[in-house]
Design an enzyme around this catalytic site. Structure first.
Site, PDB file in Angstrom:
ATOM      1  N   SER A 146      -0.553   6.537  -4.025  1.00 18.13           N
ATOM      2  CA  SER A 146      -0.916   7.818  -3.172  1.00 18.13           C
ATOM      3  C   SER A 146      -2.468   8.098  -3.193  1.00 18.13           C
ATOM      4  CB  SER A 146      -0.333   9.004  -3.174  1.00 18.13           C
ATOM      5  OG  SER A 146      -0.670   9.945  -2.415  1.00 18.13           O
ATOM      6  N   TYR A 159       3.464  16.092  -8.368  1.00 15.87           N
ATOM      7  CA  TYR A 159       3.463  14.854  -7.336  1.00 15.87           C
ATOM      8  C   TYR A 159       2.291  13.977  -7.831  1.00 15.87           C
ATOM      9  CZ  TYR A 159       3.391  12.226  -3.003  1.00 15.87           C
ATOM     10  OH  TYR A 159       3.132  11.008  -2.205  1.00 15.87           O
TER      11      TYR A 159
HETATM   12  N1  LIG Z   1       3.780  10.438   3.876  1.00 11.62           N
HETATM   13  C1  LIG Z   1       2.611  10.599   3.312  1.00 11.62           C
HETATM   14  O1  LIG Z   1       1.628  11.155   3.814  1.00 11.62           O
HETATM   15  C2  LIG Z   1       2.459   9.747   2.066  1.00 11.62           C
HETATM   16  C3  LIG Z   1       0.989   9.690   1.626  1.00 11.62           C
HETATM   17  C4  LIG Z   1       0.859   8.958   0.292  1.00 11.62           C
HETATM   18  C5  LIG Z   1       1.673   8.359  -0.136  1.00 11.62           C
HETATM   19  N2  LIG Z   1       3.249   8.548   0.347  1.00 11.62           N
HETATM   20  C6  LIG Z   1       4.150   7.986  -0.533  1.00 11.62           C
HETATM   21  O2  LIG Z   1       4.800   6.989   0.497  1.00 11.62           O
HETATM   22  C7  LIG Z   1       6.216   6.712   0.199  1.00 11.62           C
HETATM   23  C8  LIG Z   1       7.009   7.265   1.157  1.00 11.62           C
HETATM   24  O3  LIG Z   1       6.933   8.467   1.539  1.00 11.62           O
HETATM   25  P1  LIG Z   1       7.140   9.319   3.093  1.00 11.62           P
HETATM   26  O4  LIG Z   1       6.179  10.306   3.496  1.00 11.62           O
HETATM   27  O5  LIG Z   1       7.884   8.143   3.762  1.00 11.62           O
HETATM   28  O6  LIG Z   1       8.606  10.267   2.343  1.00 11.62           O
HETATM   29  P2  LIG Z   1       9.945  10.499   3.129  1.00 11.62           P
HETATM   30  O7  LIG Z   1       9.707  10.605   4.442  1.00 11.62           O
HETATM   31  O8  LIG Z   1      10.370  11.687   2.405  1.00 11.62           O
HETATM   32  O9  LIG Z   1      10.913   9.460   2.698  1.00 11.62           O
HETATM   33  C9  LIG Z   1      11.119   9.107   1.410  1.00 11.62           C
HETATM   34  C10 LIG Z   1      12.193   8.011   1.342  1.00 11.62           C
HETATM   35  O10 LIG Z   1      12.689   7.955   0.038  1.00 11.62           O
HETATM   36  C11 LIG Z   1      14.308   8.030   0.028  1.00 11.62           C
HETATM   37  N3  LIG Z   1      14.404   8.815  -1.166  1.00 11.62           N
HETATM   38  C12 LIG Z   1      14.105  10.084  -1.453  1.00 11.62           C
HETATM   39  N4  LIG Z   1      14.893  10.664  -2.742  1.00 11.62           N
HETATM   40  C13 LIG Z   1      15.411   9.490  -3.098  1.00 11.62           C
HETATM   41  C14 LIG Z   1      16.527   9.304  -3.880  1.00 11.62           C
HETATM   42  N5  LIG Z   1      16.841  10.161  -4.829  1.00 11.62           N
HETATM   43  N6  LIG Z   1      17.212   8.057  -4.075  1.00 11.62           N
HETATM   44  C15 LIG Z   1      16.990   7.095  -3.096  1.00 11.62           C
HETATM   45  N7  LIG Z   1      16.155   7.067  -2.090  1.00 11.62           N
HETATM   46  C16 LIG Z   1      15.508   8.431  -2.006  1.00 11.62           C
HETATM   47  C17 LIG Z   1      14.607   8.804   1.281  1.00 11.62           C
HETATM   48  O11 LIG Z   1      16.087   8.451   1.682  1.00 11.62           O
HETATM   49  P3  LIG Z   1      17.205   9.178   1.580  1.00 11.62           P
HETATM   50  O12 LIG Z   1      16.916  10.844   2.146  1.00 11.62           O
HETATM   51  O13 LIG Z   1      18.121   8.454   2.568  1.00 11.62           O
HETATM   52  O14 LIG Z   1      17.425   9.081   0.257  1.00 11.62           O
HETATM   53  C18 LIG Z   1      13.472   8.196   2.096  1.00 11.62           C
HETATM   54  O15 LIG Z   1      13.847   6.942   2.684  1.00 11.62           O
HETATM   55  C19 LIG Z   1       6.378   7.601  -1.040  1.00 11.62           C
HETATM   56  O16 LIG Z   1       6.186   6.882  -2.208  1.00 11.62           O
HETATM   57  C20 LIG Z   1       5.007   8.727  -1.023  1.00 11.62           C
HETATM   58  O17 LIG Z   1       4.817   9.223  -2.417  1.00 11.62           O
HETATM   59  C21 LIG Z   1       3.315   9.278   1.473  1.00 11.62           C
END
Ligand SMILES: NC(=O)c1ccc[n+]([C@@H]2O[C@H](COP(=O)([O-])OP(=O)(O)OC[C@H]3O[C@@H](n4cnc5c(N)ncnc54)[C@H](OP(=O)(O)O)[C@@H]3O)[C@@H](O)[C@H]2O)c1
Length: 251
Positions: A146, A159
């Site tokens: 990130s 985070y």
């Molecule tokens: N969105 C952004 O702006 C952004 C920016 C920079 C980096 N990122 C990174 O991108 C990645 C995805 O982010 P996102 O925004 O798509 O997040 P998100 O919408 O919250 O999705 C997170 C995913 O991780 C799973 N997850 C969460 N806790 C878990 C657990 N305990 N065990 C297994 N699975 C788990 C969730 O599935 P379940 O609920 O089914 O468990 C979901 O599929 C992360 O690494 C985040 O740090 C995101």
């Protein structure tokens, strides 16, 4: 459907929604058989069904990565069974997003859970998957970092620390597994408008105003970077951080 990843197998953690879902779809659209994983079976099965509707191959394996080694071992074993051997691609994407708050207000339990899901699970899973790739002599691991792992941001200490750790793991693993043909790289998104993050648009507006492209990323743009790093076009790219952030990390 093109076929840059035809015949390959991929495990994408946290692919029941958000960026991980877009990554699973994009890998499957390139011909990979994708293991979709997360805690929520209903959402996972929905992702699998929609990949199948588009002619792709995917299988859901439920796992709660907060549950430590037994859960991670079961996930790796199921993925290896489905792949019929070592995986070709591992995407360590699952993470807890943590609402910004002052450091003094972060409870110990939240620290433990964030370290467990965002760092320890990826660490253990890679330790179970990468050695088999290395023994075969090929594989690609992509860690989801990130922009928060690159810069300090008040209110985001926990985070950001977990994401900085992910960036560090990529470099150590590139050194550890690269000589055996396993490439390890990071994709570092800036603000990316999944449904969840788009709901925080007002909070993110000042951050987005400072992005050279003046807009957030889409999950599909992040997924395209993962597909690139997973495939043969990235054959000699090891230990890199590919930012998908509209240029924010550069300025
Ligand atoms: N969105 C952004 O702006 C952004 C920016 C920079 C980096 N990122 C990174 O991108 C990645 C995805 O982010 P996102 O925004 O798509 O997040 P998100 O919408 O919250 O999705 C997170 C995913 O991780 C799973 N997850 C969460 N806790 C878990 C657990 N305990 N065990 C297994 N699975 C788990 C969730 O599935 P379940 O609920 O089914 O468990 C979901 O599929 C992360 O690494 C985040 O740090 C995101």
């Amino acid at each position: 459907m093109s076929a840059r990843l035809q015949g390959r197998t991929a495990l994408v953690t946290g692919s029941t929604g958000g960026i991980g879902e877009a990554v699973a779809r994009a890998l499957a659209a390139e011909g990979a058989h994708v293991v979709v994983s997360g805690r929520d079976t209903a959402r996972g099965e929905k992702v699998v069904a929609s990949i199948a509707e588009r002619g792709g191959q995917a299988t859901f394996v439920q796992a709660d990565l907060a549950d430590g080694l037994p859960a991670v071992t079961a996930l790796a074993a199921a993925a290896h069974r489905l792949a019929g051997g070592p995986l070709d691609i591992l995407v360590n994407n699952a993470a807890m997003l943590i609402e910004p708050r002052p450091t003094a207000e972060v409870e110990e339990d939240l620290i433990d859970r964030a370290l467990a899901v965002n760092i320890k699970a990826a660490f253990l899973l890679t330790g179970l998957v990468a050695p088999a790739m290395a023994e075969r002599g090929s594989g690609a691991v992509i860690n989801m970092g990130s922009i928060n792992g690159l810069f300090g941001l008040g209110g985001s200490a926990l985070y950001s620390t977990t994401k900085a750790a992910v960036h560090s793991l990529t470099k150590s693993w590139a050194d550890e597994y690269g000589p055996s043909g396993v490439r390890v790289n990071t994709v570092a998104p800036g603000p990316t408008f999944t449904d969840k993050i788009a709901a925080m648009a007002d909070y993110l507006a000042p951050m987005i105003a400072a992005i050279p492209s003046r807009r957030p990323s889409t999950p599909e743009e992040v997924a395209a970077a993962v597909v690139f790093l997973a495939g043969d076009d990235a054959a000699n790219i090891h230990g890199a951080t590919l930012s998908v952030d509209g240029g924010r990390a550069a300025v």
